[in-house]
Design a protein around this motif. Structure first.
Motif, short mmCIF file in Angstrom:
data_model
loop_
_atom_site.label_atom_id
_atom_site.label_comp_id
_atom_site.label_asym_id
_atom_site.label_seq_id
_atom_site.Cartn_x
_atom_site.Cartn_y
_atom_site.Cartn_z
N LEU A 156 0.83 -1.21 0.00
CA LEU A 156 0.00 0.00 0.00
C LEU A 156 0.86 1.26 0.00
CD1 LEU A 156 -3.02 -0.66 2.40
CD2 LEU A 156 -3.08 -0.28 -0.07
N VAL A 157 1.94 1.25 0.77
CA VAL A 157 2.84 2.40 0.82
C VAL A 157 3.45 2.64 -0.56
CG1 VAL A 157 5.05 3.20 1.71
CG2 VAL A 157 3.34 2.28 3.28
N ARG A 158 3.92 1.58 -1.20
CA ARG A 158 4.52 1.72 -2.53
C ARG A 158 3.48 2.19 -3.55
NH1 ARG A 158 9.60 -0.07 -2.94
NH2 ARG A 158 10.41 -1.56 -1.41
N ALA A 159 2.27 1.66 -3.43
CA ALA A 159 1.21 2.06 -4.36
C ALA A 159 0.86 3.53 -4.19
CB ALA A 159 -0.03 1.19 -4.15
N PHE A 160 0.83 4.00 -2.93
CA PHE A 160 0.52 5.42 -2.71
C PHE A 160 1.63 6.30 -3.26
CE2 PHE A 160 0.48 9.41 -0.47
CZ PHE A 160 -0.85 9.78 -0.59
N ALA A 161 2.88 5.89 -3.12
CA ALA A 161 3.98 6.68 -3.66
C ALA A 161 3.82 6.86 -5.17
CB ALA A 161 5.32 6.01 -3.34
N HIS A 162 3.40 5.81 -5.85
CA HIS A 162 3.17 5.91 -7.29
C HIS A 162 2.00 6.86 -7.58
CE1 HIS A 162 2.91 4.62 -11.49
NE2 HIS A 162 1.60 4.51 -11.31
N THR A 163 0.93 6.75 -6.79
CA THR A 163 -0.23 7.61 -6.98
C THR A 163 0.12 9.07 -6.71
OG1 THR A 163 -1.71 5.80 -6.37
CG2 THR A 163 -2.62 8.03 -6.27
N ALA A 164 1.00 9.32 -5.73
CA ALA A 164 1.40 10.69 -5.42
C ALA A 164 2.09 11.34 -6.61
CB ALA A 164 2.32 10.70 -4.20
N ARG A 165 2.87 10.55 -7.35
CA ARG A 165 3.52 11.10 -8.55
C ARG A 165 2.47 11.48 -9.59
NH1 ARG A 165 8.49 10.87 -11.22
NH2 ARG A 165 8.29 12.18 -13.07
N GLU A 166 1.48 10.62 -9.76
CA GLU A 166 0.39 10.91 -10.70
C GLU A 166 -0.37 12.16 -10.28
OE1 GLU A 166 -3.70 8.71 -12.33
OE2 GLU A 166 -2.30 7.63 -11.04
N ALA A 167 -0.64 12.27 -8.98
CA ALA A 167 -1.37 13.44 -8.47
C ALA A 167 -0.56 14.72 -8.67
CB ALA A 167 -1.68 13.24 -6.99
N ALA A 168 0.75 14.65 -8.44
CA ALA A 168 1.60 15.83 -8.62
C ALA A 168 1.60 16.28 -10.07
CB ALA A 168 3.02 15.51 -8.16
N ASP A 169 1.61 15.34 -11.01
CA ASP A 169 1.55 15.70 -12.43
C ASP A 169 0.25 16.42 -12.75
OD1 ASP A 169 4.02 14.59 -12.83
OD2 ASP A 169 3.27 12.70 -13.63
N GLN A 170 -0.86 15.93 -12.17
CA GLN A 170 -2.15 16.57 -12.41
C GLN A 170 -2.17 17.99 -11.86
OE1 GLN A 170 -5.49 14.31 -11.01
NE2 GLN A 170 -5.04 12.53 -12.27
N VAL A 171 -1.69 18.16 -10.64
CA VAL A 171 -1.67 19.49 -10.01
C VAL A 171 -0.80 20.43 -10.83
CG1 VAL A 171 -0.92 20.77 -7.98
CG2 VAL A 171 -2.17 18.63 -7.70
N HIS A 172 0.36 19.94 -11.30
CA HIS A 172 1.27 20.77 -12.08
C HIS A 172 0.59 21.23 -13.38
CE1 HIS A 172 5.02 22.29 -13.75
NE2 HIS A 172 4.79 21.58 -14.84
N ARG A 173 -0.10 20.31 -14.05
CA ARG A 173 -0.79 20.69 -15.30
C ARG A 173 -1.87 21.73 -15.04
NH1 ARG A 173 -0.42 15.08 -16.35
NH2 ARG A 173 -2.58 14.80 -15.73
N GLU A 174 -2.63 21.53 -13.96
CA GLU A 174 -3.70 22.48 -13.65
C GLU A 174 -3.14 23.84 -13.26
OE1 GLU A 174 -5.99 20.64 -10.64
OE2 GLU A 174 -6.74 19.04 -11.97
N ASP A 175 -2.05 23.87 -12.52
CA ASP A 175 -1.43 25.15 -12.16
C ASP A 175 -0.93 25.87 -13.41
OD1 ASP A 175 -1.93 24.72 -9.54
OD2 ASP A 175 0.08 24.09 -9.00
N GLY A 176 -0.40 25.11 -14.36
CA GLY A 176 0.06 25.73 -15.61
C GLY A 176 -1.08 26.33 -16.39
N GLU A 177 -2.23 25.64 -16.39
CA GLU A 177 -3.40 26.16 -17.09
C GLU A 177 -3.93 27.41 -16.41
OE1 GLU A 177 -6.05 22.90 -17.10
OE2 GLU A 177 -4.91 21.71 -18.56
N ASP A 178 -3.90 27.41 -15.04
CA ASP A 178 -4.39 28.58 -14.30
C ASP A 178 -3.55 29.80 -14.60
OD1 ASP A 178 -6.30 27.03 -13.19
OD2 ASP A 178 -5.26 26.68 -11.30
N ARG A 179 -2.25 29.59 -14.79
CA ARG A 179 -1.39 30.72 -15.06
C ARG A 179 -1.54 31.21 -16.50
NH1 ARG A 179 2.74 27.37 -12.37
NH2 ARG A 179 2.77 27.91 -10.18
#
Length: 305
Positions: A282-305
């Motif tokens: 579960l810990v390893r799976a969450f680490a992978h999901t966190a990377r996916e979430a960070a990519d989504q946040v980064h894309r959305e922040d870029g669009e907001d700017r």
């Protein structure tokens, strides 16, 4: 409607055709079984079992009732078993700590994604103060911590970098460096650097408070802090500077502090970390999901700017 004991007594007696064995299965007395069946028969209005001193058997109406009720009872019991199993699985909780607003943004997004990927696991996100974050990880208060790197502690496993941000220097707005558009590491000789209280060797990035500049000048030590807000207060009152990530320009703007980017320093990397002894799928799976979430946040922040 059947009462629970009526239903169980009727179905069990229909299978056992013996009052003693029925009582044993239901963990009640034989008299209680007999009384319950008589009560049910009074409600129905006729006998459901034919009783003699030597045998018990279903009447035609009793057999029909058994055939009608048994499938529904099995469905109900199966549904209840599934519900109990789901609750037990849901009690599998992953506690994720984070330091700072940018990490919190990613962790909360990752929790939403993880809920869809691992519906039987509940993620509880908890903000932790910088001075106590690793202490809480070691104490078992959190299972995973999203924090900045590097960490060199031998008991800590470091996951993949999930996002990076430009390195900046926070200085009092009235300090001479505040008029610069960029600083270099050598400029750290011109201002005391705040230090984290209680930091152990290898625990927190020594690159945030180096001892000397690249050319060897001594970097003065400023006051120690326990929370990031405390560090900002100290900077704002002129007590020194602190090395930070660029997220400060979005989340921690203050008129008494100026944030200046470094032109010769690497970015600040962020990653999920956990105790090596606490490594789980579960810990390893969450680490992978966190990377996916960070990519989504980064894309959305870029669009907001």
């Amino acid at each position: 409607m059947f009462e629970r004991l009526e239903l169980e007594a009727f179905l069990t007696l229909a299978e056992e055709l013996h009052f003693g064995r029925t009582a044993e299965r239901l963990h009640v007395t034989t008299g209680r079984v007999s009384q319950t069946i008589k009560q049910l028969e009074r409600r129905v209005g006729t006998d459901l079992f034919e009783r003699t001193n030597r045998s018990v058997r279903l009447t035609p109406l009793g057999l029909r009732l058994y055939e009608d009720v048994r499938p529904a009872y099995e469905q109900l019991r199966t549904a209840m078993d599934r519900a109990v199993a789901a609750v037990r699985r849901a009690r599998s909780t992953l506690r994720v700590g984070y330091v700072g607003a940018a990490a919190g943004q990613v962790v909360h997004r990752a929790a939403d994604l993880f809920a869809r990927q691992e519906p039987d696991c509940l993620v509880r996100a908890r903000e932790t103060q910088v001075a106590e974050a690793l202490q809480r990880l070691r104490a078992g208060d959190v299972d995973v911590l999203v924090t900045s790197l590097p960490l060199a502690a031998s008991d800590i496993a470091v996951g993949p970098v999930i996002f990076s941000e430009a390195r900046m220097l926070a200085v009092p707005s009235r300090h001479p460096l505040s008029g610069r558009t960029a600083v270099v590491m050598e400029d750290l000789g011109d201002i005391p650097l705040l230090r984290l209280a209680g930091a152990l060797p290898g625990d927190w990035p020594s690159d945030r408070w180096p001892e000397r500049t690249p050319e060897g000048r001594l970097i003065r030590s400023g006051p120690r802090f326990e929370t990031f807000q405390e560090a900002l207060h100290l900077v704002g009152t002129g007590s020194g500077g602190v090395i930070v990530g660029a997220q400060v320009t979005r989340f921690y703007g203050r008129p008494d502090i100026t944030y200046i980017p470094f032109s010769d320093a690497p970015p600040v990397d962020w990653a999920p970390v956990w105790l090596k002894s606490g490594t789980t799928p579960l810990v390893r799976a969450f680490a992978h999901t966190a990377r996916e979430a960070a990519d989504q946040v980064h894309r959305e922040d870029g669009e907001d700017r």
